[in-house]
Design a protein around this motif. Structure first.
Motif, PDB file in Angstrom:
ATOM      1  N   GLN A   1      -5.674   2.947   4.071  1.00 61.67           N
ATOM      2  CA  GLN A   1      -4.885   1.987   3.297  1.00 61.67           C
ATOM      3  C   GLN A   1      -4.687   0.689   4.068  1.00 61.67           C
TER       4      GLN A   1
ATOM      5  N   TRP B   1       0.828  -1.195   0.000  1.00 57.63           N
ATOM      6  CA  TRP B   1       0.000   0.000   0.000  1.00 57.63           C
ATOM      7  C   TRP B   1       0.863   1.246   0.000  1.00 57.63           C
TER       8      TRP B   1
ATOM      9  N   THR C   1      -6.584   2.368  -5.706  1.00 54.89           N
ATOM     10  CA  THR C   1      -6.504   1.076  -5.031  1.00 54.89           C
ATOM     11  C   THR C   1      -5.722   0.041  -5.813  1.00 54.89           C
TER      12      THR C   1
END
Length: 300
Positions: free
Chosen positions: A55, A39, A113
């Motif tokens: 995240q 992330w 994402t």
């Protein structure tokens, strides 16, 4: 302690298929499986801490989704998970150094994402010093095996061929051994493919003779390929080997051979000059067009 098979997951269909494929491979290799999510870290400031918390929450949910799928479909694998900070390519390359094998989705999500996007997967393939396998969305356990007599997938039929693309001018032991091991683990046939092209008269150097219409050229290449494979046949006597020599572009021949295969194996030379392209045209074509999982094996 045995190094694990590592699967990068980002919630995309490709990465879930990669996680499941990696689990089956971990069982074959008698290795643990580690699911890894990367992330993006945000520095402290206006949105830093809330963004990082979001995240981490997303990473936990993504890993849980992949874990549930793996435990349902490959229940015997020893499984752990980990989330680390990005950038994605650097984090995955670091993970690859600790792995027996790194498995990624060949395409992923884009935007906030999506971490395993095509450029990330290609960046990992270009720089990794350990083998990397790319898996497309929709890859299932049944796709590794030949169809049953009624045309349906079956866990009882033989594995489809493992295909090895070989360059006889640069036949590397690491790549050949990887392909033989994959065939052995599956008890599958290994199909070795070499593609050659007739030299152009315009490309010949001084004093060189171009045998443009030499009918014996294919047979000479077959003999050369058989000689290269002889030592490996002795080392892996239980593995059936089919040697295929075709005239034409290597990329076209390999993409065609990969249709209906369980795995395509190609090599990638480790670059001594990082500023130069590190994925050759044949490997690049396989990354984009191979219809089965693709293993890219780096070598000196």
């Amino acid at each position: 302690m045995l190094s694990p098979v590592i699967a990068g997951v980002d919630g995309s269909a490709e990465s879930l298929a990669a996680a499941e494929w990696a689990a089956r491979e971990a069982l074959r290799r008698e290795r643990p499986l580690r699911l890894l999510h990367v992330w993006d870290w945000h520095p402290r400031g206006h949105d830093g801490e809330p963004a990082n918390a979001a995240q981490r929450h997303l990473a936990r949910r993504t890993l849980r989704q992949a874990e549930d799928r793996v435990r349902e479909r490959v229940p015997g694998v020893v499984l752990t998970d980990e989330q680390v900070e990005g950038p994605a390519t650097a984090a995955l390359l670091k993970a690859a150094e600790q792995s027996d094998l790194l498995v990624l989705g060949s395409r992923g999500l884009s935007g906030f994402t999506g971490l395993l996007v095509g450029s990330v997967a290609q960046g990992v393939v270009a720089d990794a010093t350990r083998p990397v396998v790319l898996v497309r969305a929709g890859e299932e356990a049944g796709d590794e095996r030949a169809l049953a007599d009624d045309g349906s997938p079956s866990p009882r039929t033989a594995h489809r061929d493992v295909v090895l693309g070989i360059d006889l001018a640069d036949a590397c032991d690491e790549v050949i051994e990887f392909a033989f091991e994959e065939a052995r683990l599956r008890r599958a046939r290994l199909r070795v493919v070499y593609a050659w092209q007739q030299p152009s008269a315009f490309g010949l150097g001084p004093g060189e003779i171009g045998l443009v219409d030499d009918p014996e050229r294919p047979e000479e290449w077959r003999g050369f390929l058989s000689a290269v494979m002889a030592v490996w046949r002795d080392k892996y006597p239980a593995t059936e080997v089919l040697e295929t020599v075709v005239q034409g572009k290597a990329s076209t021949a390999l993409v065609r051979a990969a249709s209906g295969a369980s795995l395509l194996v190609v090599g990638r030379r480790l670059s001594q000059r990082p500023t130069l392209p590190r994925i050759g045209p044949v490997t690049r074509a396989a990354v984009h067009h191979a219809g089965c999982p693709l293993a890219v094996v780096p070598h000196e």
